[in-house]
Enzyme design. Structure first.
Site: not given
Length: 347
Positions: A300-302
């Protein structure tokens, strides 16, 4: 000066494969993220003792900024603020971010160790258990001392985890973006952020901006389907319909003359839901063969990192989602939030 600024909780990820026994022992849930309690403290030593342990610069916002920098491939286009300790872990984080080309502007706490996150991986799913330590001590005074970096940024991003540390800093950043015409972005980040009333209150303060109450506003709100449904349950919306939840969040009024909020909800391998002004569009996610999946930690961060990189280039929603999907697909083929030297992708 940096175009994208991240403010968050810098952590050193301590990552290793574990068994169901470890999950049961510490009450861990796949795909979840929690703050460590006393009962979780032995977990960090257990992971560190494993032969396959991996140390990676982490923390949700820092992951996103590192990925955005990687996607842009232009040194100095991103900056990051957070608090670390004056120790070896802090040095590892600083060196890692500098190597990635991120302009690190850490606040240094000489009395508290650098924060760490136990990344427990089982069957390619992960659970995150965090000791914030120094990350918990970030102060808005540090941001005020670095206002030149904030004012120059076109995009400012914080994961919801930063709500537990410095909502004052988030308010300053949001209001500065309103003043400069920049874009302020936030992520729901984890079910506990939306379920705990004081934390949820900060999220709800970011949605509308009212000059009478001096609330503040987010231009982009990110999250995944689990977090969106947890928010709906917490506020009493009798639905688990992700499209409906995204639509409702997109209709909360924005600040001043700013355009309507964009709500972006990822759903793993299912299409990404985007709601703008009550209208929903879905953007497909390229299928990845199961044998290529290594670790979902940081996916999700990526996604947000790739999305923000494209957004900084003025790309439209479809192109931003494509960039986000690409960066997430690369990261989940590696252990931790890591990636090859250069992306095979042009924004």
């Amino acid at each position: 000066m940096a175009v994208i600024l991240g403010m968050g909780n810098p952590l050193l990820d301590i990552s290793a494969e574990v068994t169901q026994e470890t999950f049961d022992k510490y009450g861990l849930i796949p795909g979840n993220a929690i703050l460590a309690e006393e009962k979780h403290q032995p977990l960090f030593k257990e992971l560190a003792a494993k032969p396959d342990v991996l140390y990676v610069a982490g923390g949700a916002t820092q992951n996103t900024i590192r990925v955005a920098q990687w996607m842009l491939q232009e040194p100095g286009k991103t900056a990051y603020m957070g608090c670390i300790g004056d120790d070896e872990f802090g040095k590892k984080l600083t060196d890692a971010c500098k190597k990635d080309g991120v302009d690190c502007k850490y606040m240094i706490d000489k009395t508290t160790p650098t924060g760490a996150c136990a990344v427990t991986i089982m069957n390619k799913e992960r659970s995150l258990t965090t000791n914030l330590n120094a990350a918990n001590n970030y102060k808005a005074d540090h941001l005020k001392a670095n206002m030149a970096t904030l004012s120059a940024a076109k995009i400012v991003y914080s994961a919801g985890f930063f709500i537990t540390v410095s909502p004052e800093s988030m308010e300053i950043a949001s209001n500065e973006m309103l003043k400069t015409g920049g874009i302020y972005c936030m992520n729901l980040s984890a079910p506990f952020i939306v379920q705990v009333p004081p934390f949820r209150a900060v999220i709800e303060k970011t949605l509308p901006l009212c000059r009478e109450t001096r609330a503040w506003s987010s231009d982009y709100l990110f999250g995944n389907e689990t977090e969106a449904c947890a928010y709906a349950e917490a506020v009493g919306w009798d639905t688990q319909d992700v499209e409906f939840i995204a639509t409702r969040l997109s209709l909360v009024p924005m600040a001043g003359n700013k355009p309507y909020r964009k709500v972006v909800i990822t759903q793993g391998a299912d299409p990404t839901v985007v709601a703008i002004r009550g209208e929903v569009k879905k953007y497909p996610v390229a299928a990845l063969p199961k044998e290529k999946l290594v670790d979902t930690n940081g996916a999700g961060d990526a996604f947000v990192g790739g999305f923000l990189a494209a957004l900084s280039k003025g790309k439209d929603m479809e192109a931003c989602c494509k960039a986000g999907t690409y960066s997430a697909s690369v990261v989940i083929q590696h252990s931790g939030c890591t990636y090859p030297a250069k992306p095979d992708y042009t924004i």
